[in-house]
Scaffold this active site. Structure first.
Site, PDB file in Angstrom:
ATOM      1  N   SER A  17       5.452   4.118   6.293  1.00 51.82           N
ATOM      2  CA  SER A  17       5.437   5.352   5.502  1.00 51.82           C
ATOM      3  C   SER A  17       6.811   5.688   4.918  1.00 51.82           C
ATOM      4  O   SER A  17       7.290   6.818   5.060  1.00 51.82           O
ATOM      5  CB  SER A  17       4.936   6.524   6.359  1.00 51.82           C
ATOM      6  OG  SER A  17       4.518   7.597   5.539  1.00 51.82           O
ATOM      7  N   ASN A  60      -0.658   0.430  20.517  1.00 52.01           N
ATOM      8  CA  ASN A  60      -0.519   1.849  20.184  1.00 52.01           C
ATOM      9  C   ASN A  60      -0.430   2.648  21.472  1.00 52.01           C
ATOM     10  O   ASN A  60      -1.342   2.590  22.298  1.00 52.01           O
ATOM     11  CB  ASN A  60      -1.721   2.338  19.365  1.00 52.01           C
ATOM     12  CG  ASN A  60      -1.471   2.258  17.880  1.00 52.01           C
ATOM     13  OD1 ASN A  60      -0.360   2.493  17.422  1.00 52.01           O
ATOM     14  ND2 ASN A  60      -2.491   1.909  17.119  1.00 52.01           N
ATOM     15  N   THR A  97      -1.945  -2.397   5.374  1.00 50.48           N
ATOM     16  CA  THR A  97      -3.325  -2.279   4.874  1.00 50.48           C
ATOM     17  C   THR A  97      -3.974  -0.965   5.295  1.00 50.48           C
ATOM     18  O   THR A  97      -5.179  -0.805   5.171  1.00 50.48           O
ATOM     19  CB  THR A  97      -4.181  -3.457   5.382  1.00 50.48           C
ATOM     20  OG1 THR A  97      -4.213  -3.423   6.819  1.00 50.48           O
ATOM     21  CG2 THR A  97      -3.600  -4.788   4.933  1.00 50.48           C
ATOM     22  N   TYR A 113      -8.344   0.153  11.227  1.00 52.17           N
ATOM     23  CA  TYR A 113      -8.282   0.414   9.793  1.00 52.17           C
ATOM     24  C   TYR A 113      -9.638   0.161   9.134  1.00 52.17           C
ATOM     25  O   TYR A 113     -10.167  -0.955   9.172  1.00 52.17           O
ATOM     26  CB  TYR A 113      -7.226  -0.463   9.112  1.00 52.17           C
ATOM     27  CG  TYR A 113      -5.793  -0.120   9.480  1.00 52.17           C
ATOM     28  CD1 TYR A 113      -5.472   1.023  10.214  1.00 52.17           C
ATOM     29  CD2 TYR A 113      -4.740  -0.940   9.087  1.00 52.17           C
ATOM     30  CE1 TYR A 113      -4.170   1.337  10.547  1.00 52.17           C
ATOM     31  CE2 TYR A 113      -3.421  -0.636   9.406  1.00 52.17           C
ATOM     32  CZ  TYR A 113      -3.144   0.498  10.142  1.00 52.17           C
ATOM     33  OH  TYR A 113      -1.840   0.802  10.475  1.00 52.17           O
ATOM     34  N   GLY A 150       2.700   0.635   1.512  1.00 51.85           N
ATOM     35  CA  GLY A 150       1.264   0.935   1.507  1.00 51.85           C
ATOM     36  C   GLY A 150       0.748   1.153   0.107  1.00 51.85           C
ATOM     37  O   GLY A 150       0.072   2.146  -0.164  1.00 51.85           O
TER      38      GLY A 150
END
Length: 399
Positions: A276, A190, A88, A122, A355
């Protein structure tokens, strides 16, 4: 499988006084036969156990009959995830409307996708809100979904970011509230926070799992050394180690996923959820003749992407993509489908996050499932030859 057996005293006890002499003479043979039977049962039990193990191993990848979606274990955990997931980032709460977001999730879910990934950062939390609203509206069974989120960037205050115990617990609570969920299946950390000791991170992740706020935890953008340190800390203090790493992986980004992470997969069971696969749209081929006005690279926040595309390296990449398009044509698929299937050929990759920003794009990308069987060693070798960037490794981890 557990096999139990009761050992009776038949033929194993010494005969009583006054018993027939013939029985005395044969009792050693009877005992030997009983021991032989015992050994036979033990051998059968062991073989059944090994058969069970092999059967479990063969389930590593399975295919849904209705949709053709393939499912793999998340790392070496027992959690089954679709080999393609829906991310997302950028889209939910950003590039697309809530209606299109619902369309995308519906197409994905009905195609067998069970993995939906988001993060607290996000669209400033909007992505999680939209994701939660759609799940609630569609009345999908929570047990049929694998929802993942990432922690680090939570807010503007100094205490609203990082991987310290406070933010991991408060940040995850905030994510759950926004998504209207009782728990997430995987919470990712992260690793941009070098200020928090590794033991604190692992203890906090263990805590949220023990509290039922998450089922598993993973890492995102961590180095192999950091992941190994987290695993070592978990083993040292009897805590819960991470099960997977989220890492960028595509034609032009290979080193980490192909040389560093496979070793961790085999040694400690940490798998990969890659993101990605189309390199922020570069691999779609839409930048072949410049930058279209409607593309992401034309937007002001993506100046870095624009510079990357128009650079000398970017032009070289576009030339390689033209050659790769010929391979896609030969296989009867599109270039994006080839790129996604190429990512999935790696045995340590549990799932590839898509994505997509439109239903047609998502449908095309999901079609990569049909290309996986065509990704033979010969095709992979052709791709390697064109790219010319295969990293050196101790062993080949490709199928």
């Amino acid at each position: 499988m557990q096999v139990s057996f009761a050992c009776t005293d038949h033929g194993l006890k010494a005969p009583r006084n006054g018993e027939h002499s013939k029985q005395n003479a044969t009792s050693p043979n009877t005992a030997s036969q009983a021991r032989a039977r015992f050994r036979t049962v033990a051998l059968i039990a062991r073989s059944l156990g090994s058969f069970t193990h092999r059967y479990h191993h063969s389930l590593k990848e399975s295919t849904a009959k209705l949709t053709g979606m393939k499912y793999r274990n998340l790392g070496k955990s027992g959690l089954r995830v679709s080999c393609l997931g829906l991310g997302t980032w950028v889209t939910f709460g950003g590039q697309i409307s809530d209606e299109v977001a619902e369309q995308l999730m519906t197409i994905a879910y009905e195609s067998g996708v069970n993995l939906f990934d988001t993060a607290e950062v996000y669209s400033g939390g909007k992505a999680e809100i939209i994701l939660g609203n759609i799940i609630k509206k569609k009345c999908w069974r929570r047990s049929s979904l694998v929802i993942t989120t990432k922690l680090y960037w939570g807010g503007k205050a100094e205490t609203e970011r990082g991987l310290n115990r406070k933010h991991i617990i408060e940040g995850l609570k905030g994510s759950l509230q926004r998504m209207q969920l009782e728990y997430v299946d995987v919470v990712f950390a992260n690793r941009t926070d070098t200020n928090t000791p590794m033991e604190e991170i692992v203890r906090a992740m263990t805590h949220v799992i023990n509290q039922g706020m998450a089922m598993y935890w993973g890492t995102s953008r961590w180095s192999a050394m950091e992941i190994m340190e987290a695993y070592s800390v978990a083993r040292q203090f009897n805590l819960i180690p991470p099960v997977c790493e989220q890492a960028e992986y595509h034609f032009f980004q290979r080193e980490k996923v192909e040389t560093q992470l496979p070793e961790l997969y085999h040694k400690i069971g940490v798998g990969v959820v890659s993101w990605s696969p189309l390199a922020c749209g570069i691999i779609t081929g839409k930048y072949e003749n410049g930058i279209p006005e409607s593309s992401r690279a034309s937007m002001k926040p993506y100046q870095w992407l624009r510079e990357k595309i128009v650079s000398e390296e970017g032009r070289k990449q576009q030339a390689k993509l033209k050659e790769l398009a010929h391979i896609a044509e030969k296989l009867g698929c599109t270039l994006p489908q080839l790129a996604i299937a190429w990512c999935l050929r790696n045995e340590g990759v549990s799932s590839v996050l898509l994505g997509s920003s439109s239903p047609s794009q998502l449908t095309e990308n999901l079609g990569a499932i049909q290309v996986i069987p065509k990704m033979t060693a010969g095709i992979a070798s052709e791709v390697d030859h064109i790219l010319g960037n295969r990293p050196h490794s101790k062993r080949d981890y490709h199928h």
